[in-house]
Write a protein that holds these residues in place. Structure first.
Motif, PDB file in Angstrom:
ATOM      1  N   ASP A   3       0.702  -1.201   0.064  1.00  0.00           N
ATOM      2  CA  ASP A   3       0.010   0.227  -0.166  1.00  0.00           C
ATOM      3  C   ASP A   3       1.021   1.418  -0.175  1.00  0.00           C
ATOM      4  OD1 ASP A   3      -2.795   0.919  -0.069  1.00  0.00           O
ATOM      5  OD2 ASP A   3      -2.632   1.323   1.899  1.00  0.00           O
ATOM      6  N   ILE A   4       2.143   1.104  -0.354  1.00  0.00           N
ATOM      7  CA  ILE A   4       2.923   2.473  -0.571  1.00  0.00           C
ATOM      8  C   ILE A   4       2.960   2.929  -1.919  1.00  0.00           C
ATOM      9  CG2 ILE A   4       5.390   3.096  -0.228  1.00  0.00           C
ATOM     10  CD1 ILE A   4       4.159   2.708   2.093  1.00  0.00           C
ATOM     11  N   GLU A   5       3.108   4.128  -1.929  1.00  0.00           N
ATOM     12  CA  GLU A   5       2.611   5.059  -3.482  1.00  0.00           C
ATOM     13  C   GLU A   5       3.898   5.872  -3.526  1.00  0.00           C
ATOM     14  OE1 GLU A   5      -1.097   7.104  -3.594  1.00  0.00           O
ATOM     15  OE2 GLU A   5      -2.460   5.449  -3.505  1.00  0.00           O
TER      16      GLU A   5
ATOM     17  N   GLU B 233       2.825  18.092  -1.937  1.00  0.00           N
ATOM     18  CA  GLU B 233       3.311  18.423  -3.312  1.00  0.00           C
ATOM     19  C   GLU B 233       3.378  17.333  -4.266  1.00  0.00           C
ATOM     20  OE1 GLU B 233       5.441  21.149  -4.541  1.00  0.00           O
ATOM     21  OE2 GLU B 233       4.505  22.224  -3.109  1.00  0.00           O
ATOM     22  N   ILE B 234       3.433  15.997  -3.768  1.00  0.00           N
ATOM     23  CA  ILE B 234       3.508  14.984  -4.624  1.00  0.00           C
ATOM     24  C   ILE B 234       2.260  14.263  -4.793  1.00  0.00           C
ATOM     25  CG2 ILE B 234       6.131  14.407  -4.308  1.00  0.00           C
ATOM     26  CD1 ILE B 234       5.270  12.162  -2.481  1.00  0.00           C
ATOM     27  N   ASP B 235       1.240  15.034  -3.782  1.00  0.00           N
ATOM     28  CA  ASP B 235      -0.218  14.431  -3.808  1.00  0.00           C
ATOM     29  C   ASP B 235      -0.510  12.858  -3.628  1.00  0.00           C
ATOM     30  OD1 ASP B 235      -2.988  14.744  -4.236  1.00  0.00           O
ATOM     31  OD2 ASP B 235      -2.899  14.161  -6.441  1.00  0.00           O
ATOM     32  N   VAL B 236       0.199  12.510  -2.436  1.00  0.00           N
ATOM     33  CA  VAL B 236       0.140  11.337  -1.981  1.00  0.00           C
ATOM     34  C   VAL B 236      -0.341  11.220  -0.452  1.00  0.00           C
ATOM     35  CG1 VAL B 236       1.228   9.056  -1.378  1.00  0.00           C
ATOM     36  CG2 VAL B 236       1.816  10.166  -3.628  1.00  0.00           C
ATOM     37  N   GLU B 237      -1.157  10.507   0.159  1.00  0.00           N
ATOM     38  CA  GLU B 237      -1.603  10.444   1.412  1.00  0.00           C
ATOM     39  C   GLU B 237      -0.245  10.220   2.271  1.00  0.00           C
ATOM     40  OE1 GLU B 237      -4.527  11.392   3.261  1.00  0.00           O
ATOM     41  OE2 GLU B 237      -5.055  12.179   1.241  1.00  0.00           O
ATOM     42  N   PRO B 238       0.025  10.736   3.299  1.00  0.00           N
ATOM     43  CA  PRO B 238       1.121  10.472   4.252  1.00  0.00           C
ATOM     44  C   PRO B 238       1.060   8.912   4.694  1.00  0.00           C
ATOM     45  CG  PRO B 238       0.187  12.574   5.139  1.00  0.00           C
ATOM     46  CD  PRO B 238      -0.873  11.944   4.087  1.00  0.00           C
ATOM     47  N   SER B 239       0.173   8.393   4.902  1.00  0.00           N
ATOM     48  CA  SER B 239       0.152   6.947   5.128  1.00  0.00           C
ATOM     49  C   SER B 239       0.485   6.005   4.136  1.00  0.00           C
ATOM     50  CB  SER B 239      -1.370   6.648   5.846  1.00  0.00           C
ATOM     51  OG  SER B 239      -2.147   6.463   4.729  1.00  0.00           O
ATOM     52  N   LYS B 240       0.544   6.759   2.890  1.00  0.00           N
ATOM     53  CA  LYS B 240       0.929   5.684   1.764  1.00  0.00           C
ATOM     54  C   LYS B 240       2.502   6.209   1.238  1.00  0.00           C
ATOM     55  CE  LYS B 240      -3.662   4.992   0.064  1.00  0.00           C
ATOM     56  NZ  LYS B 240      -3.669   3.880   0.389  1.00  0.00           N
ATOM     57  N   CYS B 241       3.209   6.722   2.167  1.00  0.00           N
ATOM     58  CA  CYS B 241       4.743   7.134   2.007  1.00  0.00           C
ATOM     59  C   CYS B 241       5.439   6.421   2.989  1.00  0.00           C
ATOM     60  CB  CYS B 241       4.792   8.673   2.482  1.00  0.00           C
ATOM     61  SG  CYS B 241       3.950   9.628   1.145  1.00  0.00           S
ATOM     62  N   LEU B 242       6.553   5.885   2.326  1.00  0.00           N
ATOM     63  CA  LEU B 242       7.482   5.101   3.201  1.00  0.00           C
ATOM     64  C   LEU B 242       8.803   5.958   3.127  1.00  0.00           C
ATOM     65  CD1 LEU B 242       8.917   2.764   4.711  1.00  0.00           C
ATOM     66  CD2 LEU B 242       9.237   1.641   2.240  1.00  0.00           C
ATOM     67  N   VAL B 243       9.669   6.336   4.294  1.00  0.00           N
ATOM     68  CA  VAL B 243      10.739   7.116   4.216  1.00  0.00           C
ATOM     69  C   VAL B 243      11.852   6.498   4.831  1.00  0.00           C
ATOM     70  CG1 VAL B 243      11.691   9.523   5.298  1.00  0.00           C
ATOM     71  CG2 VAL B 243       9.059   9.400   4.934  1.00  0.00           C
ATOM     72  N   PHE B 244      12.781   6.659   4.015  1.00  0.00           N
ATOM     73  CA  PHE B 244      14.473   5.977   4.515  1.00  0.00           C
ATOM     74  C   PHE B 244      15.106   7.093   4.998  1.00  0.00           C
ATOM     75  CE2 PHE B 244      12.474   2.783   1.786  1.00  0.00           C
ATOM     76  CZ  PHE B 244      13.169   1.507   2.050  1.00  0.00           C
ATOM     77  N   ASP B 245      15.740   7.121   6.059  1.00  0.00           N
ATOM     78  CA  ASP B 245      16.691   8.076   6.730  1.00  0.00           C
ATOM     79  C   ASP B 245      17.501   7.178   7.817  1.00  0.00           C
ATOM     80  OD1 ASP B 245      17.822  10.691   8.074  1.00  0.00           O
ATOM     81  OD2 ASP B 245      16.354  11.464   6.702  1.00  0.00           O
ATOM     82  N   ASP B 246      18.557   8.043   8.320  1.00  0.00           N
ATOM     83  CA  ASP B 246      19.501   7.208   8.972  1.00  0.00           C
ATOM     84  C   ASP B 246      19.508   7.859  10.560  1.00  0.00           C
ATOM     85  OD1 ASP B 246      20.738   9.608   7.542  1.00  0.00           O
ATOM     86  OD2 ASP B 246      22.672   8.943   8.798  1.00  0.00           O
TER      87      ASP B 246
END
Length: 219
Positions: A4-6, A157-170
């Motif tokens: 479910d990631i966009e 900005e990218i028109d994607v619901e936050p819940s459908k975003c996956l973030v990679f960070d360190d």
């Protein structure tokens, strides 16, 4: 991880690129040239700040003669050769971004670094052209990466619901802000962040964790 990631949002330094050692060397050389001892707490203090905020913080903390803009130019010049010619991507980064592109997932970058500095390195490693946008505090609401608003602005900005975003960070403060923004988080266990925050804290804060992108099973 990708159910479910966009959209996938990537940090650069310590995440897509194995570049944190460049900044450690620059900090030590910069301080030594000015007769200042290296502060072991400095890296933790600046985590999550924008590049300009780091320059302002350094200027005030060490009473430096250079303006924040001059400091940024000095640091960029010190880092440019390494980024242009030597900095490598984290293992598996190109394969993973290629995989996401084929699946039709939006890919963007969220960085405290400058577009100008990272562009050539990302191109050399084959992971620049698949990115739809590169966001920093300069072009996404003047907020730093340790603020949930930074990530909510990107989602808008990218028109994607936050819940459908996956973030990679360190880094820990960013993972916290990602969680508060209602996004899924994956921490990359880069040596710098493990040294500062400890592996257990990083793992327990994020939804997922990897050492590098080869840890992700591609179907």
């Amino acid at each position: 991880m990708l159910n479910d990631i966009e959209a996938v949002i990537f940090d650069v330094d310590g995440t897509l690129l194995d570049s944190n050692n460049v900044w450690l060397v620059i900090d030590k050389v910069f301080m030594a040239e000015r007769g200042l001892g290296y502060d072991e707490n400095f890296q933790k203090e600046i985590d999550g700040m924008s590049f300009h905020q780091v320059a302002e913080y350094s200027h005030d903390k060490y009473n430096l003669s250079e303006t924040p803009d001059e400091l940024i130019e000095i640091w960029h010049n010190m880092a440019r050769e390494e980024y242009d010619n030597n900095v490598m991507a984290k293992p598996g980064a190109k394969e993973f971004t290629d995989y996401l592109t084929k699946k039709g997932i939006k890919l963007v970058i969220a960085t405290s670094n400058s577009h100008d500095l990272i562009k050539k390195s990302l191109k050399r490693n084959g992971i620049y052209d698949c990115m739809e946008h590169i966001y920093s505090s300069k072009n996404i609401g003047e907020t730093a990466k340790d603020s949930p608003e930074f990530y909510l602005n990107i989602a808008s900005e990218i028109d994607v619901e936050p819940s459908k975003c996956l973030v990679f960070d360190d880094i820990y403060p960013v993972i916290e802000s990602v969680n508060k923004a209602g996004m899924r988080s994956c921490v990359v266990l880069d040596w710098r962040s493990v040294d500062i925050y400890g592996e257990d804290l990083l793992k327990s804060t994020a939804d997922y964790y990897i050492n590098d992108f080869t840890d992700i099973k591609l179907n």
